[in-house]
Design a protein around this motif. Structure first.
Motif, PDB file in Angstrom:
ATOM      1  N   ASP A  20      21.028  92.863 -39.877  1.00 28.73           N
ATOM      2  CA  ASP A  20      20.638  93.064 -41.285  1.00 28.73           C
ATOM      3  C   ASP A  20      21.509  94.130 -41.938  1.00 28.73           C
ATOM      4  O   ASP A  20      21.887  94.005 -43.128  1.00 28.73           O
ATOM      5  N   PRO A  24      17.019  90.888 -46.541  1.00 30.33           N
ATOM      6  CA  PRO A  24      17.538  89.817 -45.671  1.00 30.33           C
ATOM      7  C   PRO A  24      16.446  88.794 -45.325  1.00 30.33           C
ATOM      8  O   PRO A  24      15.289  89.147 -45.063  1.00 30.33           O
ATOM      9  N   ARG A  34      21.454  84.859 -41.235  1.00 31.01           N
ATOM     10  CA  ARG A  34      20.683  85.945 -41.829  1.00 31.01           C
ATOM     11  C   ARG A  34      21.411  86.311 -43.130  1.00 31.01           C
ATOM     12  O   ARG A  34      22.575  86.749 -43.106  1.00 31.01           O
TER      13      ARG A  34
END
Length: 478
Positions: free
Chosen positions: A44, A125, A138
């Motif tokens: 992330d 995210p 992601r």
């Protein structure tokens, strides 16, 4: 485990193995979840860094041109990254994915539709699945000048890392559990050997016949298994003490029985002479025909009758004492068919008020034993039926072969035997007064004598009874 009882060894191994397996499972799950959380957090951060790079100064993140167009001042897209530009209507203006070899490709219409239908919160995210060779990503979005810039990184490395770790943990946990089970089996088996030896001693003692006769119990737990400081040692020591008490009690019982048998045999033998004298003098007095008063006449008749009954009782007691002492019996061929015929004929001659039936096969059935004693068994059973049943009773004596043994049965249709009496019917001086009406008395030794004689012939005698049917069954080896 169906159909099998779990031993202590199996319980210990399975229980400890289950605890170890649970610990390994919890540890593995915690490790995998921790790694997955760490990798996702790192991914992330990379996604957000990529988003900042894509929307920073010099980035081609506006609505004009391709997201890959750079002026040389911004960083080049990294391998495995994804950039998508959406207009105000959530339509894809441009897309770019950098493959492993550095090639930049655009998304297909189906893949672009995924972004058009996904709601993006600023710098938050989320995971999207593009399918095909790209797989899951992601991604995070950020609005910039009326358009939305979306960047993302592939989850392939995350999936590969967690998958590899899962495989490693499963393999290691499986091998560890296997080693633990093998080690536990060996350790438990070794530590339970003393208990097995104690159990073996108990089983040997349990297999001995302790009901009657001289009994010795030589089995004892070894000194190695009687250490008072261990649990098994205390059990072994207690078992040895218990066996010693049992052996002493059995020896005392046997000594008392032998004394009683000798006393009964000696007393019975000594009583035969005075009883014969009393009976002889009573018969002599009655046979002289001398004048006597009614009281004298009645008294001599009762003396003769009671002396005869007491002589019979003494003879029965003497016979039982000899059988209890293990006096050997004759071992000659005995024709049970002829014996049954004679016994039924004698019973019919003694009492014609009952129906005496005989059911024997055409071929003779023979056993090995003492003919006089076996004749006495059948005579006692028939006399028992005559004594305890009313007139008109049908008494059937049958003989056949069953289960490889001779089966001799005496059955009557009398009132039956009380169930409370049946369990002690073959005990000495047992009486069936509570169950069957009778006109004549008995010593209460007839059935016990029959039981003793049959046992001496290695056979067995049993009774079954209900109102309207009572059957005594004697089984003798052929």
């Amino acid at each position: 485990m169906t159909g099998r009882r779990w031993t202590l060894r199996r319980k210990l191994v399975i229980t400890v193995a289950a605890l170890v397996a649970t610990g390994l499972l919890v540890t593995s799950l915690a490790t995998i979840l921790s790694l997955r959380s760490f990798v996702y957090e790192r991914l992330d951060r990379q996604v957000l860094e990529g988003l900042d790079f894509a929307t920073g100064p010099g980035a081609g993140g506006g609505s004009q041109g391709d997201p890959g167009d750079q002026d040389g001042s911004g960083p080049a897209p990294r391998v495995g990254t994804l950039q998508v530009v959406l207009d105000e209507d959530q339509k894809v203006l441009s897309s770019l994915f950098v493959t492993a070899d550095g090639t930049e490709i655009a998304l297909t219409d189906a893949q672009a539709e995924v972004f058009e239908t996904t709601s993006f919160s600023p710098r938050t995210p989320v995971t999207v699945d593009l399918g095909g060779e790209l797989g899951s990503f992601r991604v995070a979005g950020k609005e910039d000048g009326g358009t939305t810039m979306v960047t993302g990184n592939s989850l392939g490395d995350v999936t590969a890392t967690t998958g590899a770790l899962t495989a490693i943990l499963v393999t290691v946990a499986g091998l560890t559990l296997l080693v633990v089970i093998i080690a536990l089996s060996l350790i438990v088996r070794r530590n339970l050997r003393p208990l097995d030896r104690v159990a073996a001693v108990a089983q040997h003692v349990a297999g001995r016949r302790l009901a009657d006769g001289a009994v010795a119990i030589p089995e004892r737990v070894g000194d190695d298994d009687t250490d008072e400081h261990t649990e098994v040692g205390r059990v072994g020591s207690s078992l040895n003490t218990l066996l010693g008490h049992i052996e002493a009690a059995l020896a005392s019982r046997q000594n008392s029985e032998e004394k009683l048998q000798r006393f009964i045999a000696d007393a019975s033998h000594e009583l035969r002479t005075p009883l014969s004298s009393i009976q002889g003098y009573a018969q002599l007095s009655l046979g002289e025909g001398a004048p006597m008063s009614p009281t004298q006449q009645r008294s001599f008749e009762r003396i003769a009758a009671e002396s005869e009954r007491m002589s019979s009782l003494v003879d029965d007691l003497l016979l039982l004492a000899r059988l209890d002492a293990g006096q050997p019996i004759r071992r000659d061929p005995v024709d049970l068919t002829l014996l049954a015929i004679d016994a039924v004929s004698d019973a019919h001659a003694a009492d014609a008020s009952r129906r005496w039936l005989l059911d024997v096969p055409e071929d003779p059935i023979s056993v090995v034993g003492d003919e006089n004693r076996l004749r006495q068994v059948l005579a006692n059973l028939l006399r028992n039926a005559r004594t305890h049943t009313p007139s008109g009773t049908v008494v059937t004596t049958s003989l056949r072969i069953g289960d490889g043994r001779a089966l001799l049965e005496v059955t009557d249709d009398g009132p039956g035997i009380d169930s409370l009496v049946q369990d002690r019917l073959f005990e000495r001086f047992a009486r069936g007064d509570q169950a069957r009406s009778r006109e004549a008395g008995s010593t209460g030794l007839g059935l016990s004598i029959a039981h003793a004689i049959v046992s001496a012939h290695h056979g067995d005698i049993a009774v079954r009874s209900r109102p309207g049917e009572t059957a005594f069954a004697v089984r003798l080896p052929l």
